[in-house]
Motif scaffolding. Structure first.
Motif, mmCIF file in Angstrom:
data_model
loop_
_atom_site.group_PDB
_atom_site.id
_atom_site.type_symbol
_atom_site.label_atom_id
_atom_site.label_comp_id
_atom_site.label_asym_id
_atom_site.label_seq_id
_atom_site.Cartn_x
_atom_site.Cartn_y
_atom_site.Cartn_z
ATOM 1 N N VAL A 59 -7.648 0.337 87.413
ATOM 2 C CA VAL A 59 -7.760 -0.241 85.863
ATOM 3 C C VAL A 59 -6.896 0.467 85.215
ATOM 4 O O VAL A 59 -6.464 -0.264 84.107
ATOM 5 C CB VAL A 59 -9.229 -0.118 85.496
ATOM 6 N N GLU A 60 -6.521 1.726 85.011
ATOM 7 C CA GLU A 60 -5.751 2.457 84.130
ATOM 8 C C GLU A 60 -4.133 2.145 84.572
ATOM 9 O O GLU A 60 -3.452 1.986 83.518
ATOM 10 C CB GLU A 60 -5.697 4.006 84.657
ATOM 11 N N LEU A 65 0.633 -0.865 82.991
ATOM 12 C CA LEU A 65 1.646 -1.829 83.401
ATOM 13 C C LEU A 65 1.803 -3.195 82.820
ATOM 14 O O LEU A 65 2.412 -3.976 83.218
ATOM 15 C CB LEU A 65 1.543 -1.830 85.048
ATOM 16 N N GLU A 66 0.602 -3.476 82.131
ATOM 17 C CA GLU A 66 0.150 -4.785 81.713
ATOM 18 C C GLU A 66 0.341 -5.715 82.775
ATOM 19 O O GLU A 66 0.831 -6.780 82.595
ATOM 20 C CB GLU A 66 1.171 -5.159 80.651
ATOM 21 N N LEU A 67 -0.568 -5.661 83.745
ATOM 22 C CA LEU A 67 -0.709 -6.351 84.892
ATOM 23 C C LEU A 67 -2.193 -7.113 85.080
ATOM 24 O O LEU A 67 -2.968 -6.281 84.857
ATOM 25 C CB LEU A 67 -0.216 -5.877 86.207
ATOM 26 N N GLN A 69 -5.438 -7.934 87.166
ATOM 27 C CA GLN A 69 -6.185 -7.165 88.362
ATOM 28 C C GLN A 69 -5.772 -7.530 89.578
ATOM 29 O O GLN A 69 -5.174 -6.637 90.347
ATOM 30 C CB GLN A 69 -7.514 -7.331 88.107
ATOM 31 N N TYR A 70 -5.417 -8.853 89.772
ATOM 32 C CA TYR A 70 -5.044 -9.452 91.207
ATOM 33 C C TYR A 70 -3.726 -8.984 91.421
ATOM 34 O O TYR A 70 -3.272 -8.556 92.596
ATOM 35 C CB TYR A 70 -5.275 -10.916 91.231
ATOM 36 N N THR A 71 -2.797 -9.102 90.201
ATOM 37 C CA THR A 71 -1.460 -8.483 90.678
ATOM 38 C C THR A 71 -1.133 -7.253 91.005
ATOM 39 O O THR A 71 -0.635 -6.758 91.842
ATOM 40 C CB THR A 71 -0.461 -9.000 89.494
ATOM 41 N N ALA A 72 -1.920 -6.344 90.130
ATOM 42 C CA ALA A 72 -1.796 -4.986 90.455
ATOM 43 C C ALA A 72 -2.384 -4.479 92.000
ATOM 44 O O ALA A 72 -2.061 -3.764 92.337
ATOM 45 C CB ALA A 72 -2.588 -4.142 89.188
ATOM 46 N N SER A 73 -3.709 -5.359 92.210
ATOM 47 C CA SER A 73 -4.045 -4.868 93.351
ATOM 48 C C SER A 73 -3.243 -5.308 94.641
ATOM 49 O O SER A 73 -3.060 -4.656 95.551
ATOM 50 C CB SER A 73 -5.446 -5.784 93.373
#
Length: 151
Positions: A59-60, A65-67, A69-73
């Motif tokens: 989450v941090e 990164l201003e992404l 959740q699904y993209t970061a995951s």
């Protein structure tokens, strides 16, 4: 348009958006041309390398990164499969975890850094002297803070 926003402020807003996009596109293109990983991978490696313990909660990373959740995951999944990061349980939170930089990730960052640094210097630093760069950083830090409450 209505007179609610000063022309100079609207011009600044448009310039910020255009400069951000141009810089991101230019650095991404340089990394790709040099056979380096995508910019988002580089950013994760850099962010993790700067943290105590070389780890962050997803989450941090999403916030920094201003992404979404699904993209970061998905990004972290790819990075874990490549051995660049490791997901570790978060002490005190049975469902949470940290993304931690691995030795492989650290070596990748060392390999990426010269091209990344040169691209930033070329596309951003080439337009700014040290004083202008410091002034711009200070201005961006100031406008990046929450606006004062209006009554």
């Amino acid at each position: 348009m209505t007179p609610d926003c000063r022309e100079s402020v609207m011009r600044t807003w448009q310039s910020l958006l255009m400069a951000r996009r141009r810089l991101l596109d230019a650095v991404s293109a340089d990394l790709k041309a040099g056979g380096q990983p995508p910019l988002d991978v580089c950013q994760v490696l850099i962010l993790l390398s700067l943290e105590p313990g070389r780890r962050l909660r997803p989450v941090e990373l999403e916030r920094k990164l201003e992404l979404p959740q699904y993209t970061a995951s998905r990004l972290l999944d790819r990075m874990e499969k490549s051995g660049l990061i490791l997901r570790e349980p978060c002490p005190g939170d049975g469902r949470g975890h940290h993304a931690r930089l691995t030795e492989t990730g650290d070596e990748a960052l060392k390999s990426i850094w010269p091209a990344y640094h040169a691209s930033i210097e070329r596309h951003l630093g080439g337009n700014l002297c040290d004083v202008s760069a410091a002034d711009l950083a200070n201005l961006l830090d100031r406008i990046g803070k929450p606006a004062p409450a209006t009554v």
